[in-house]
Design a protein around this motif. Structure first.
Motif, mmCIF file in Angstrom:
data_model
loop_
_atom_site.group_PDB
_atom_site.id
_atom_site.type_symbol
_atom_site.label_atom_id
_atom_site.label_comp_id
_atom_site.label_asym_id
_atom_site.label_seq_id
_atom_site.Cartn_x
_atom_site.Cartn_y
_atom_site.Cartn_z
ATOM 1 N N ILE A 21 29.704 34.108 25.450
ATOM 2 C CA ILE A 21 29.944 32.715 26.610
ATOM 3 C C ILE A 21 30.933 33.522 27.496
ATOM 4 O O ILE A 21 30.909 32.887 29.146
ATOM 5 N N GLY A 22 32.128 33.105 26.912
ATOM 6 C CA GLY A 22 33.302 33.605 28.069
ATOM 7 C C GLY A 22 32.828 34.201 29.419
ATOM 8 O O GLY A 22 32.964 34.246 30.287
ATOM 9 N N GLY A 24 30.107 35.826 30.217
ATOM 10 C CA GLY A 24 29.356 34.644 30.683
ATOM 11 C C GLY A 24 29.614 33.523 31.988
ATOM 12 O O GLY A 24 29.214 34.047 33.164
ATOM 13 N N ILE A 25 30.568 33.102 31.802
ATOM 14 C CA ILE A 25 31.035 32.336 32.608
ATOM 15 C C ILE A 25 31.061 32.801 33.746
ATOM 16 O O ILE A 25 31.777 31.947 34.861
ATOM 17 N N GLY A 143 24.373 34.789 23.951
ATOM 18 C CA GLY A 143 25.900 34.600 24.410
ATOM 19 C C GLY A 143 26.015 34.674 25.705
ATOM 20 O O GLY A 143 26.519 33.828 26.984
ATOM 21 N N GLY A 144 25.861 35.726 26.243
ATOM 22 C CA GLY A 144 25.723 36.271 27.488
ATOM 23 C C GLY A 144 25.004 35.988 28.595
ATOM 24 O O GLY A 144 24.619 35.136 29.787
ATOM 25 N N GLY A 147 26.425 32.362 28.582
ATOM 26 C CA GLY A 147 27.485 31.841 29.400
ATOM 27 C C GLY A 147 27.492 31.547 30.882
ATOM 28 O O GLY A 147 28.188 30.456 31.674
ATOM 29 N N GLY A 151 29.088 28.784 33.914
ATOM 30 C CA GLY A 151 29.943 28.779 35.192
ATOM 31 C C GLY A 151 29.809 28.871 35.841
ATOM 32 O O GLY A 151 30.445 27.879 36.745
ATOM 33 N N PRO A 162 36.611 28.391 35.390
ATOM 34 C CA PRO A 162 35.869 29.439 34.711
ATOM 35 C C PRO A 162 36.555 30.404 34.027
ATOM 36 O O PRO A 162 37.108 30.772 32.469
ATOM 37 N N TYR A 166 37.637 30.533 30.070
ATOM 38 C CA TYR A 166 37.245 31.668 29.382
ATOM 39 C C TYR A 166 38.700 31.925 27.967
ATOM 40 O O TYR A 166 38.266 32.701 26.980
#
Length: 400
Positions: A21-22, A24-25, A143-144, A147, A151, A162, A166
């Motif tokens: 997720i991070g 992807g953000i 998660g990707g 994210g 973002g 972002p 992250y």
């Protein structure tokens, strides 16, 4: 009865979801953040490549650290290095600082990637390695997908926000893993001999390991390189609308995510080899033909239909290949050996393909067009499956 996946592995899966997720953000805002330092498109693209380049260069050292220090401390240190890199990136004052800080994050990424692979090899029941690889890959993939949506929303608070989020997410993941993986199971018994390391020379005597290095290069070239770098450009050539590129990547990810819900079980039941061969064949056909979406004789609507259909199909192929490859590497290493260098070399094969593929295929696309460029990628997938035609089935090897 299927063996239960250990609690420690679910902790790693949860951490992978947070990390993805991070990542992807920051992905959708990174090029724009780089451009904010008054640089061109090429320089902004270098920022994206710097992370992968540092991962590739540091991979051998990361493998040695895992072999000497153990998986857990290297994993935690890697998360904190990437967190520090993200915080520093948020407050970069020049393009040079941005390039350095973002690139250094690749070192931490290698540390936690190789150590996570080593932990999965050691903790996963041998007959559940496919399911474990599938669960771990699904966490990263989902998660990707989530994210970038977050973002885009965070970018409204500024391009630096972002990266701060992250960094915070990585620190939280490190805390969860540090506490959750602090049990005695990860430590050797008092007086127990250290697990002997599987050397790279020994691993290379295995036809399975040699095959997985070739298929790993093809997989990195196709899924981590060409898919991310050139497929959006092809989408824009078919229909120059902002939503098309994101939609093409999204439907490919949906194909992969859906396949991962089943492929892990198939890997453990029918074997690693059939799924690697089938997955690379599906990817080869899909990418080999996807350039036809831009054919002059097709209407825009038909071109889009071809583009989306083949993107989904290629995603299905990726969902077959990834858990099978990772399970095969785990079979080669086994429970009783440590394999930091062996695992990092496998990672290098994928990272190398992801770096070289877009560059070479991009040159082909500029010279003779997208059709030939994607056909070349299809050929690379076929090359990746050839060593598997002669390799034995690794399922059951080192399963004691």
């Amino acid at each position: 009865m299927r063996p239960r996946i250990p609690r420690e592995i679910w902790i790693l899966v949860g951490a992978a979801f947070v990390i993805a997720i991070g990542f992807g953000i920051v992905s959708p805002v990174l090029p724009a953040y780089a451009r904010s330092f008054d640089v061109g498109v090429a320089a902004a693209s270098v920022i994206v490549s710097a992370f992968a380049f540092f991962r590739l260069v540091f991979a051998p050292a990361g493998g040695l650290l895992v072999s000497r220090l153990g998986e857990r401390p290297v994993y935690l240190a890697g998360l904190l290095v990437v967190a520090a890199s993200s915080f520093a990136t948020a407050f970069a004052q020049s393009y040079g600082q941005l390039l350095l800080f973002r690139g250094l994050g690749g070192i931490g990424s290698t540390m936690f990637t190789v150590s996570a692979m080593a932990l999965l090899v050691r903790l996963a029941p041998p007959v559940a390695r496919g399911r474990v690889s599938s669960a771990y890959g699904s966490a990263f993939l989902i998660g990707g997908m989530v994210g970038p949506l977050l973002g885009g929303a965070l970018a409204g608070f500024g391009l630096r926000a972002p990266f701060i989020v992250y960094g915070v997410a990585l620190v939280l993941a490190a805390l969860v893993v540090g506490i959750g993986l602090g049990g005695a199971r990860l430590r050797p018994e008092p007086g127990a001999a250290a697990r002997p390391a599987l050397t790279l020379r020994e691993a290379l005597t295995s036809p399975v390991y040699r095959a997985v290095l070739v298929s790993g290069m093809a997989n990195g070239w196709t899924n981590f390189g060409v898919r991310m770098a050139l497929l959006p450009l092809l989408a824009a050539a078919v229909l120059d609308e902002p939503w098309v590129a994101g939609a093409v990547l999204a439907v490919g990810a949906v194909g992969t995510a859906g396949t991962l819900q089943f492929s892990g079980r198939w890997v453990d039941r029918v074997g690693r080899r059939p799924l690697v061969i089938a997955g690379l064949a599906v990817m080869g056909v899909s990418f080999g033909l996807i350039g036809l979406a831009q054919s002059p004789g097709l209407s825009t609507e038909t071109g889009l239909a071809v583009l989306f259909a083949l993107s989904v199909t290629s995603g299905i192929g990726a969902g077959l290949v990834n858990p099978a490859q990772q399970a095969a590497v785990a079979d080669v290493v086994g429970h009783e050996r440590s394999g930091g260098t062996v695992l990092s070399t496998f990672q290098m094969s994928q990272d190398g393909g992801a770096i070289v593929g877009p560059i070479l295929v991009g040159v082909v696309a500029d010279t003779v067009g997208f059709g030939v460029a994607f056909a070349v990628t299809g050929v690379i997938c076929v090359i990746g499956l050839i060593p598997w035609l002669r390799a034995p089935e690794p399922l059951g090897v080192n399963s004691e």
